[in-house]
Design a protein around this motif. Structure first.
Motif: not given
Ligand SMILES: *Cc1c(COP(=O)(O)O)cnc(C)c1O
Length: 393
Positions: A24-27, A40-51, A15-18
Motif C-alpha cells: 500500500p501507499l503509506y502516505q 518503533g521501526a518508523y519515526d519520520y518518513a524521510r528516514s523510513g517509509n514502508p512503501t 504488505d507485512p501488516y495487512t
C-alpha cells in the motif's frame, strides 16, 4: 530462484501488516510513538517509509546487494553516492558518460574539492594510469551512451580492489535483469529507475544497491541527511513497473536485435551501434559479462538534414530524450543528451550530427521496422516515384 521469479517473489511483495498483494501507499510523514523510550521501526518518513522500503529491499535483492536505497531521481541517487567522497578525493570516470553525471562531476564537485579524470574505461591500461594516491573510486557506465562501448567490469573491479578503492557502476542501460555488477566485483550500483526499471515514462526515480553493509550504513546516513528520498507514490509506481521488467527486457531486446540487423542493410544507414551485432568491438565482452545486449541501439544517417527528415517522417517512436519505456523512443544525442559538449569533443566520441539513438519498446517489431524503413528510405522512394513497399520487414 531465477531472476524472473525473484522479481515477483522476493520477500517484499506482500504488505507485512495487512497481507495486501500490492504494497500500500503509506502516505504518512510521521508515525505515532506510544513509548518515547522505545521508538518503533518508523519515526519520520524521510528516514523510513514502508512503501519506499519495500522498493529499496527489492533492488538490493535483485542486484545481489546487502542494502538498497530509493532516491528522487537517478541524479539524486548518483549525487548522494558522490557525497561518500571528501575534499581532496579523486575519481576515475568513464569518458562516455550520462550528461547529468558529467555536469555534477565537472561543475559541482570541483567546488567541493572533489576531482575526476575522464578516461576510456574500455582500456584497462588507461584506467590504471589514471589512478592516483588520492583516487577513491572508479565510476563506470557500460555499455556507454550512445555508442555502446563496453568496459570489462571484472577487470576494473579487480584494479580497484588491489588499491582498496570503490567500483561504482551505472547499470541503467542493462538493469539487474541483464547485468549484475555486484556479482562481478563492483561495490555500488546506481540506476536511473526512470528508464527500464519503472519502464512506462511516468515517473522520475533513482535506485542504489551496495554490497558492503558498512558502505550501506554510510549511504543511509547520507540519504537521511540530504533528504534526497523517493516519494511514496513514485516508490509505488517504480515497484509496479519493476514487476514486468524481465518480460519487457526480453521482448525489447529481441526487437532491438532484429532492428539493428535490418537497419544495417539500408544504404542510407552509415553505421549501426549495437553490442548484439557480432562485429561490434564490445560484442564478446558484453556476451560474457551480461545476460543480453539490451534494447538500445544507435545508427548514423550521415548528416543532420537526413536526421531531420527521418525524425519528421517516423510515426511510431516518440522523438524525445530518455529511454527504456514501453513505447519506442528516438533521440538525437547531438541536440539532446550531448548538446552541452563542444562539437569537436562530441565527434571524437562518435556522437556525430547524423547519429540517432533508438530505445526499442514493446510495439510489434514488424510495425517498427516498416515505419523506420519508410522514414529512412523516404528520399529514395520519392525519387523513384514508385509505390512504396517495405524492403526490410
Ligand atoms: C537518465 C540517466 C541518468 C539520470 O537519471 P534521472 O532519473 O534522469 O535523474 C543517469 N544515468 C543514465 C545512464 C541515464 O540514462
Amino acid at each position: 530462484m531465477n531472476f524472473g521469479t525473484r522479481l515477483l517473489h522476493n520477500g517484499n511483495e506482500i504488505d507485512p501488516y495487512t497481507g495486501a498483494a500490492s504494497i500500500p501507499l503509506y502516505q504518512a510523514s510521521t508515525y505515532h510513538q506510544p513509548d518515547i523510550d522505545h521508538p518503533g521501526a518508523y519515526d519520520y518518513a524521510r528516514s523510513g517509509n514502508p512503501t519506499r522500503q519495500a522498493l529499496e529491499r527489492t533492488i538490493a535483492e535483485l542486484e545481489g546487494g546487502s542494502r538498497g536505497f530509493a532516491f528522487a531521481s537517478g541524479m539524486a541517487a548518483i549525487s548522494t553516492v558522490f557525497f561518500l567522497f571528501s575534499q581532496g578525493d579523486h575519481l576515475v570516470v568513464s569518458n562516455d558518460l550520462y550528461g547529468g553525471t558529467f555536469r555534477v562531476l565537472s561543475d559541482v564537485l570541483p567546488r567541493l574539492g572533489i576531482r575526476a579524470s575522464f578516461v576510456d574505461t574500455t582500456d584497462p591500461d588507461q584506467v590504471e594510469a589514471a589512478i592516483r594516491p588520492e583516487t577513491r573510486a572508479i565510476y563506470i557506465e557500460t555499455p556507454s551512451n550512445p555508442t555502446l562501448k563496453v568496459t570489462d567490469l571484472k577487470r576494473a573491479a579487480q584494479l580497484a580492489k588491489e588499491r582498496e578503492i570503490l567500483t561504482i557502476v551505472d547499470n541503467t542501460f542493462m538493469t539487474p535483469c541483464l547485468q549484475r555488477p555486484l556479482e562481478l566485483g563492483a561495490d555500488i550500483v546506481v540506476h536511473s529507475a526512470t528508464k527500464f526499471i519503472a519502464g512506462h515514462s511516468d515517473v522520475v526515480s533513482g535506485l542504489v544497491a551496495v554490497k558492503d553493509p558498512e558502505v550501506g550504513e554510510r549511504l543511509f546516513h547520507l540519504q537521511n541527511a540530504l533528504g534526497s528520498i523517493l516519494g511514496v507514490q513514485d516508490s509505488w509506481l517504480t515497484m509496479r513497473g519493476l514487476k514486468t521488467l524481465k518480460t519487457r527486457m526480453e521482448v525489447s531486446t529481441a526487437s532491438a536485435h532484429r532492428i539493428a540487423r535490418e537497419l544495417r542493410r539500408l544504404p542510407e544507414v552509415r553505421r549501426v551501434f549495437y553490442t548484439g551485432l557480432e562485429d561490434h568491438p564490445g560484442h564478446r565482452l558484453q556476451a560474457s559479462q551480461s545476460d543480453g545486449h539490451g534494447a538500445v541501439l544507435s545508427f548514423d544517417l550521415g548528416d543532420k538534414e537526413r536526421v531531420r527528415e527521418v525524425l519528421s517522417a517516423v510515426k511510431i517512436p516518440i522523438v524525445a530524450v530518455s529511454l527504456g519505456a514501453v513505447e519506442s523512443i528516438l533521440s538525437y544525442p547531438a541536440r539532446m543528451s550531448h548538446a552541452a559538449m563542444p562539437p569537436e569533443e562530441r565527434t571524437r566520441r562518435g556522437v556525430t550530427d547524423g547519429l540517432l539513438r533508438l530505445s526499442v519498446g514493446l510495439e510489434d517489431p514488424d510495425d517498427l521496422l516498416e515505419d523506420l524503413d519508410r522514414a529512412i528510405r523516404g528520399r529514395r522512394i520519392a525519387a523513384a516515384g514508385v509505390e512504396w513497399r517495405a524492403s526490410i520487414v
